[in-house]
Design a protein around this motif. Sequence first.
Motif, PDB file in Angstrom:
ATOM      1  N   TRP A  36      -3.558  -2.653  -6.778  1.00  0.00           N
ATOM      2  CA  TRP A  36      -3.409  -1.700  -8.096  1.00  0.00           C
ATOM      3  C   TRP A  36      -4.811  -0.922  -8.185  1.00  0.00           C
ATOM      4  O   TRP A  36      -5.874  -1.508  -8.571  1.00  0.00           O
ATOM      5  CB  TRP A  36      -2.995  -2.117  -9.212  1.00  0.00           C
ATOM      6  CG  TRP A  36      -1.324  -2.677  -9.082  1.00  0.00           C
ATOM      7  CD1 TRP A  36      -1.046  -3.805  -8.964  1.00  0.00           C
ATOM      8  CD2 TRP A  36      -0.258  -1.560  -9.204  1.00  0.00           C
ATOM      9  NE1 TRP A  36       0.165  -3.955  -8.746  1.00  0.00           N
ATOM     10  CE2 TRP A  36       0.825  -2.447  -9.126  1.00  0.00           C
ATOM     11  CE3 TRP A  36      -0.336  -0.424  -9.465  1.00  0.00           C
ATOM     12  CZ2 TRP A  36       1.798  -2.035  -9.264  1.00  0.00           C
ATOM     13  CZ3 TRP A  36       1.123  -0.033  -9.702  1.00  0.00           C
ATOM     14  CH2 TRP A  36       2.341  -0.965  -9.502  1.00  0.00           C
ATOM     15  N   ARG A  38      -6.451   2.123 -10.607  1.00  0.00           N
ATOM     16  CA  ARG A  38      -6.116   3.016 -11.890  1.00  0.00           C
ATOM     17  C   ARG A  38      -7.263   4.089 -11.958  1.00  0.00           C
ATOM     18  O   ARG A  38      -8.128   3.868 -11.676  1.00  0.00           O
ATOM     19  CB  ARG A  38      -6.130   2.119 -13.131  1.00  0.00           C
ATOM     20  CG  ARG A  38      -7.327   1.782 -13.810  1.00  0.00           C
ATOM     21  CD  ARG A  38      -7.220   1.104 -15.143  1.00  0.00           C
ATOM     22  NE  ARG A  38      -8.302   0.597 -15.852  1.00  0.00           N
ATOM     23  CZ  ARG A  38      -8.319  -0.015 -16.750  1.00  0.00           C
ATOM     24  NH1 ARG A  38      -7.463  -0.493 -17.406  1.00  0.00           N
ATOM     25  NH2 ARG A  38      -9.651  -0.483 -17.274  1.00  0.00           N
ATOM     26  N   TYR A  94      -1.532   4.706 -12.615  1.00  0.00           N
ATOM     27  CA  TYR A  94      -1.815   3.380 -12.081  1.00  0.00           C
ATOM     28  C   TYR A  94      -1.278   3.671 -10.580  1.00  0.00           C
ATOM     29  O   TYR A  94      -0.100   3.958 -10.550  1.00  0.00           O
ATOM     30  CB  TYR A  94      -1.295   2.285 -12.760  1.00  0.00           C
ATOM     31  CG  TYR A  94      -1.995   1.698 -13.893  1.00  0.00           C
ATOM     32  CD1 TYR A  94      -2.260   2.754 -15.025  1.00  0.00           C
ATOM     33  CD2 TYR A  94      -2.781   0.470 -13.843  1.00  0.00           C
ATOM     34  CE1 TYR A  94      -3.169   1.965 -16.069  1.00  0.00           C
ATOM     35  CE2 TYR A  94      -3.582   0.087 -14.837  1.00  0.00           C
ATOM     36  CZ  TYR A  94      -3.679   0.962 -15.935  1.00  0.00           C
ATOM     37  OH  TYR A  94      -4.478   0.666 -17.049  1.00  0.00           O
TER      38      TYR A  94
END
Length: 130
Positions: A36, A38, A94
Motif C-alpha cells: 500500500w 499513500r 491510498y
Amino acid sequence: QGQFAESGGGSVQAGGSLRLSCTTSGYYYRHLCMGWFRQAPGKDRELIATIDTAGGSDYVIDALQDRFDISQDRTKDTTSLQMNNLKFEDTGIYYCALDGESWGKSARYCYEKLRDFNSWGPGTQVTVSS
C-alpha cells in the motif's frame, strides 16, 4: 493480464478505524509482493506497508507500525490494510501495488521492489477529520 481493485476508503473522525482492501484477479495470489502506498495532499506518494503472500511476512514503516497492519486473505485473493487510531495526517489517497516477480523472499525485499511500482489504480480516498 491481472487486475486489482482498491476499496474501503471513507471519511472518519480522528481516532477511528478503516480497513482498506485490494482484491486481485488474474494473478496467482500466493506468488505476489503486495503493498500500500499513500499520497497525502501536496506530498509525494509513499510506500507504507508490504506483504509477501508466499511466506506471509509483512512490513509496515516504523512511523505507522503501531497503528497500521497489513494482512492477506488467500480465500479472497485480497490484501488488506487495517488502520486504527487514525489521525488527520493520515488523510490521502491510498493505492494498492503488486509485483508478481519478487515474491518468496521477505516483505522487506518486497518493499524495495515495490518502490518502483507505477501501474496505478484509481486508489481509495481516506479523509480523517480532526
